[in-house]
Design an enzyme around this catalytic site. Structure first.
Site, PDB file in Angstrom:
ATOM      1  N   ILE A 146     -36.253  23.785  10.174  1.00 53.72           N
ATOM      2  CA  ILE A 146     -35.085  23.267   9.443  1.00 53.72           C
ATOM      3  C   ILE A 146     -34.241  22.402  10.374  1.00 53.72           C
ATOM      4  O   ILE A 146     -33.694  21.372   9.975  1.00 53.72           O
ATOM      5  CB  ILE A 146     -34.287  24.426   8.818  1.00 53.72           C
ATOM      6  CG1 ILE A 146     -35.227  25.234   7.911  1.00 53.72           C
ATOM      7  CG2 ILE A 146     -33.101  23.894   8.010  1.00 53.72           C
ATOM      8  CD1 ILE A 146     -34.654  26.520   7.388  1.00 53.72           C
ATOM      9  N   PHE A 153     -28.911  26.513  14.645  1.00 55.53           N
ATOM     10  CA  PHE A 153     -30.142  27.012  14.015  1.00 55.53           C
ATOM     11  C   PHE A 153     -30.889  28.000  14.897  1.00 55.53           C
ATOM     12  O   PHE A 153     -31.698  28.774  14.398  1.00 55.53           O
ATOM     13  CB  PHE A 153     -31.119  25.852  13.744  1.00 55.53           C
ATOM     14  CG  PHE A 153     -30.610  24.844  12.773  1.00 55.53           C
ATOM     15  CD1 PHE A 153     -30.845  24.991  11.418  1.00 55.53           C
ATOM     16  CD2 PHE A 153     -29.887  23.742  13.200  1.00 55.53           C
ATOM     17  CE1 PHE A 153     -30.364  24.066  10.512  1.00 55.53           C
ATOM     18  CE2 PHE A 153     -29.413  22.811  12.306  1.00 55.53           C
ATOM     19  CZ  PHE A 153     -29.649  22.974  10.954  1.00 55.53           C
ATOM     20  N   ASN A 188     -31.324  37.573  21.074  1.00 49.69           N
ATOM     21  CA  ASN A 188     -31.447  36.127  20.839  1.00 49.69           C
ATOM     22  C   ASN A 188     -30.511  35.657  19.729  1.00 49.69           C
ATOM     23  O   ASN A 188     -29.789  34.667  19.894  1.00 49.69           O
ATOM     24  CB  ASN A 188     -32.906  35.831  20.467  1.00 49.69           C
ATOM     25  CG  ASN A 188     -33.249  34.364  20.529  1.00 49.69           C
ATOM     26  OD1 ASN A 188     -33.012  33.723  21.537  1.00 49.69           O
ATOM     27  ND2 ASN A 188     -33.787  33.831  19.453  1.00 49.69           N
ATOM     28  N   TYR A 239     -33.683  41.465  11.436  1.00 54.45           N
ATOM     29  CA  TYR A 239     -33.451  40.015  11.297  1.00 54.45           C
ATOM     30  C   TYR A 239     -32.240  39.749  10.393  1.00 54.45           C
ATOM     31  O   TYR A 239     -31.295  39.054  10.774  1.00 54.45           O
ATOM     32  CB  TYR A 239     -34.702  39.323  10.735  1.00 54.45           C
ATOM     33  CG  TYR A 239     -34.425  37.940  10.231  1.00 54.45           C
ATOM     34  CD1 TYR A 239     -34.027  36.932  11.103  1.00 54.45           C
ATOM     35  CD2 TYR A 239     -34.530  37.638   8.864  1.00 54.45           C
ATOM     36  CE1 TYR A 239     -33.736  35.650  10.627  1.00 54.45           C
ATOM     37  CE2 TYR A 239     -34.251  36.368   8.391  1.00 54.45           C
ATOM     38  CZ  TYR A 239     -33.850  35.378   9.272  1.00 54.45           C
ATOM     39  OH  TYR A 239     -33.562  34.131   8.805  1.00 54.45           O
ATOM     40  N   LYS A 245     -28.361  38.235  11.431  1.00 56.61           N
ATOM     41  CA  LYS A 245     -27.714  37.068  10.815  1.00 56.61           C
ATOM     42  C   LYS A 245     -26.382  37.471  10.174  1.00 56.61           C
ATOM     43  O   LYS A 245     -25.399  36.736  10.236  1.00 56.61           O
ATOM     44  CB  LYS A 245     -28.645  36.452   9.758  1.00 56.61           C
ATOM     45  CG  LYS A 245     -29.850  35.730  10.351  1.00 56.61           C
ATOM     46  CD  LYS A 245     -29.435  34.386  10.917  1.00 56.61           C
ATOM     47  CE  LYS A 245     -30.592  33.572  11.423  1.00 56.61           C
ATOM     48  NZ  LYS A 245     -30.216  32.231  11.855  1.00 56.61           N
TER      49      LYS A 245
END
Ligand code: UDP
Length: 343
Positions: A12, A75, A94, A149, A153
């Protein structure tokens, strides 16, 4: 504007670099190249690439200052749900830890310049909703992510909102549904190793890059054909939304504190796994052998976005996100990148 694009070598990110160029901005890519592609940044997009880990505080601080960065599109992240379950530490380090370094660096740079913090657009995901209570999913739907994950976010969203309140960070949070397709010119596209996403796996199998049959994860869902429904959104439409988000932030009064603006990006329409396969067969003219396996853990039956907020407030509209168009562009890219031909 001079825009730092973290993760600009990824799927993306690199399409958004092109959208920024088309809008007259000057992107600078920061990427650790674990999953990003040097050739796409340097040869296809021809923009400056800084190879560094985002969490490298000194280097990041120096880049913001020396490159006169005026905005950040963020991103850089690991994005595979299954991997995040096996190795959550990497995902939190990360995705969450390095983002905190970025946010601190942005505030420190603002202090050095004696100015409000520069605008930031963050790449979030519908995975932050988990198994949503309502369909279609609107931005105010409760967020209950079910994987490391999704949680990483979601936690970054919380950081950004706290930074907006406390330090006046102007921020947009974009929650993507299923990114798909490739740049209409065919020279940018998706290239993950390993590839887990449906559309590229279907095309790799048809093109002979992956051995068949294609596995359908579950055909006993409560959906019309028994397979999962997802809201596929063309990556070029996603990329365009970032430029609109950035422009919306630039219209805000500098120094005025306001909560992060949050938008879903999808089409409001779901397609089943079997519909995706049928579209790929129609585009390539080749039939695809399939086998049915048990459901993949954590897959909700339906994920579809309510998209009116992005349309209303950003003036965003999906232009390329018809299923056949997305599959056609993805197929052109896979042929270009991998020499995929019909097997
Ligand atoms: N899927 C599948 N076979 C595959 C890959 C994916 O049946 O080889 C299904 C998956 O279970 C989900 C949908 O396709 O219902 C989209 O999966 P993808 O991994 O592309 O995106 P996700 O929605 O998981 O982010």
């Amino acid at each position: 504007m001079r825009v730092l694009v973290t993760g600009g070598g990824g799927y993306i990110g690199c399409h958004t670099v092109r959208a920024l160029q088309n809008a007259g901005h000057h992107p600078i890519v920061l990427d650790n190249l674990v999953h990003g592609h040097r050739d796409l940044v340097e040869q296809v997009l021809q923009v400056p690439l800084v190879v560094v880990q985002l969490g490298d505080r000194q280097q990041l601080q120096a880049i913001l200052a020396q490159q006169h960065v005026e905005a950040v599109l963020h991103f850089a992240a690991y994005t595979t749900v299954g991997e995040s379950v096996m190795d959550p530490a990497s995902y939190y380090r990360n995705n969450l830890g390095d983002t905190m370094v970025l946010l601190e660096a942005v505030v420190r740079e603002a202090q050095r310049r004696h100015r409000p913090p520069m605008p930031l657009v963050f790449s979030s995901t519908c995975a932050t909703y988990g198994h949503p209570e309502r369909m279609p999913i609107s931005e105010d739907c409760p967020q209950q992510p079910i994987s490391p994950y999704g949680r990483s976010k979601w936690m970054v969203e919380m950081l950004i909102r706290d930074w907006a309140t406390a330090y006046g960070l102007p921020a947009v949070i974009l929650r993507y549904f299923n990114a798909a397709g490739a740049d209409p010119t065919g020279d940018l596209g998706e290239d993950h190793t390993p590839e887990t996403h449906l559309i590229p796996r279907v095309l790799h199998t048809i093109g002979g890059k992956c051995p068949g049959p294609l596995t359908i994860y579950g055909d006993d869902y409560p959906t019309p054909d028994g397979t999962c429904l997802r809201d596929y959104i063309h990556v070029t439409d996603l990329a365009h939304a970032h430029v609109l988000g950035l422009e919306a932030l630039c219209r805000q009064t500098p120094g005025q504190r306001q909560d992060a603006l949050t938008y879903n990006l999808g089409t409001g329409r779901g397609h089943s796994v079997r519909e995706v396969i049928a579209a790929a067969e129609a585009v390539t003219g080749c039939s695809l052998p399939v086998s049915v396996a048990p459901r993949r853990p954590g897959d909700p039956p339906v994920l579809v976005a309510a998209t009116d907020k992005a349309t209303r407030e950003l003036g965003w509209a999906a232009r390329y996100s018809q299923l056949t168009t997305m599959v056609r562009h993805a197929w052109a890219w896979h042929q270009h990148r991998h020499g995929c031909q019909v097997a």
